[in-house]
Motif scaffolding. Sequence first.
Motif, PDB file in Angstrom:
ATOM      1  N   LEU A 143       0.808  -1.140   0.169  1.00 45.64           N
ATOM      2  CA  LEU A 143      -0.032   0.041  -0.020  1.00 45.64           C
ATOM      3  C   LEU A 143       0.878   1.140   0.034  1.00 45.64           C
ATOM      4  O   LEU A 143       1.979   1.234   0.410  1.00 45.64           O
ATOM      5  N   ASN A 144       0.298   2.330  -0.558  1.00 40.81           N
ATOM      6  CA  ASN A 144       1.021   3.613  -0.532  1.00 40.81           C
ATOM      7  C   ASN A 144       0.829   4.119   0.924  1.00 40.81           C
ATOM      8  O   ASN A 144       0.002   4.134   1.735  1.00 40.81           O
ATOM      9  N   TRP A 145       2.038   4.727   1.584  1.00 35.07           N
ATOM     10  CA  TRP A 145       2.229   5.355   2.821  1.00 35.07           C
ATOM     11  C   TRP A 145       2.224   6.709   2.805  1.00 35.07           C
ATOM     12  O   TRP A 145       2.532   7.311   1.782  1.00 35.07           O
ATOM     13  N   GLY A 146       1.492   7.468   3.863  1.00 32.37           N
ATOM     14  CA  GLY A 146       1.459   8.912   3.730  1.00 32.37           C
ATOM     15  C   GLY A 146       1.482   9.476   5.108  1.00 32.37           C
ATOM     16  O   GLY A 146       0.812   9.028   6.093  1.00 32.37           O
ATOM     17  N   CYS A 147       2.302  10.451   5.509  1.00 23.13           N
ATOM     18  CA  CYS A 147       1.857  11.343   6.834  1.00 23.13           C
ATOM     19  C   CYS A 147       2.371  12.747   6.797  1.00 23.13           C
ATOM     20  O   CYS A 147       3.150  13.031   5.470  1.00 23.13           O
ATOM     21  N   ARG A 148       2.188  13.456   7.446  1.00 18.96           N
ATOM     22  CA  ARG A 148       2.492  14.950   7.504  1.00 18.96           C
ATOM     23  C   ARG A 148       2.746  15.567   8.743  1.00 18.96           C
ATOM     24  O   ARG A 148       2.018  15.103   9.832  1.00 18.96           O
ATOM     25  N   ASN A 149       3.658  16.304   8.899  1.00 18.49           N
ATOM     26  CA  ASN A 149       3.872  17.220  10.195  1.00 18.49           C
ATOM     27  C   ASN A 149       3.308  18.659   9.742  1.00 18.49           C
ATOM     28  O   ASN A 149       3.934  19.317   8.961  1.00 18.49           O
ATOM     29  N   GLY A 150       2.214  19.062  10.445  1.00 17.42           N
ATOM     30  CA  GLY A 150       1.741  20.391   9.883  1.00 17.42           C
ATOM     31  C   GLY A 150       2.674  21.713  10.495  1.00 17.42           C
ATOM     32  O   GLY A 150       2.779  22.565   9.790  1.00 17.42           O
ATOM     33  N   THR A 151       3.319  21.395  11.531  1.00 17.10           N
ATOM     34  CA  THR A 151       4.161  22.385  12.289  1.00 17.10           C
ATOM     35  C   THR A 151       5.310  22.756  11.155  1.00 17.10           C
ATOM     36  O   THR A 151       5.557  24.117  10.948  1.00 17.10           O
ATOM     37  N   LEU A 152       6.078  21.908  10.970  1.00 13.83           N
ATOM     38  CA  LEU A 152       7.171  21.875   9.839  1.00 13.83           C
ATOM     39  C   LEU A 152       6.993  22.040   8.534  1.00 13.83           C
ATOM     40  O   LEU A 152       7.726  22.333   7.861  1.00 13.83           O
TER      41      LEU A 152
END
Length: 337
Positions: A92-101
Amino acid sequence: DLSGERPLLELCSPPAADGVEDEAEEECDPDGRTEAFDLVVGADGVRSAVRESLSADESTSTRTVRYADKNERRYKTLPLHPSAVPGTAADLNWGCRNGTLDLGMDALPTKEGEMVAVLLVKPSSPAYGAMEGLSTGAEARAFLSSALPPLEPYLRDDDLDRFVQRPVARLPKFMLVEGQIHASLPKGGVVLLGDAIKAVKPYFGQGANSALEDVSVLAKCLGECGDDPAAAAASFDEARAEQARALVRTSRSFDGRGPLGTARFLVPLLLDIQLNKLLPRVFSPPMLRGLQDERNTFVGLRRTKRRERAVLLGLLAGMAAAARAVGGFVLRRSAGV
């Protein structure tokens, strides 16, 4: 040179690659040799010298259109290893995010069962400065473990050492070619393909897929046209030029900046999902899903979505007219008319 019966090339040594491919022009060093060919295939990337030669020739309509990058992104790639944690899904494709940075990560699976992550940042973001300042693999591990904690179990020290040694790269700016992507001569031809006729940001993998399809279509054109490279070049142009332009225009529509850009991406996506559920015979799935179906073409998808938007507007107009008619009838009845 397109003045003869066959295209004439000036041979030269290419410039050294810097690992970053953009729209800047770099001239190679001519070594005085020239040679005529039956067919010249310009598959020399976004800085295509073959394309610029066609554009400069008055006998062609080739014109390069470069778009200003209003949503600039920089990136670095990093291998991830699902095999380090037994039972981790690697299909599966993975994804994540850090909104602060302002740091995003998308990862795609490889045929070996591992993943390749792309870390995306804006040049003005805190993450960009932090990534530029990394000098050791240990610092990279500490940064990623803090910024994107889910990645930590899948990192390897040797990958991180190489990660800090590579510069942060630029995504290409959008570019397309208007007019001809070929030239036909009496006994030869020139044709452009791949990144020489379009440049898109690699969010959805369509740039590479389209380039591979270009090669397949050119092979088919050559087979159908036999020993006539000029006819094969013209046939390829007819088959692929508008497809390349449609790909760039579609990709640009997904690349808006700020809240408005996000809304322009999400609203049609969510609308298409709901319409497809309600009336699947009338409304097709969202554009992104359509791009994953190899039976579709970029031109066909755009035409389909324009037609569906017209149908939707017609339905809304009909509903509004019906509502007005019903409202007028109710008002007349209540007034005793």
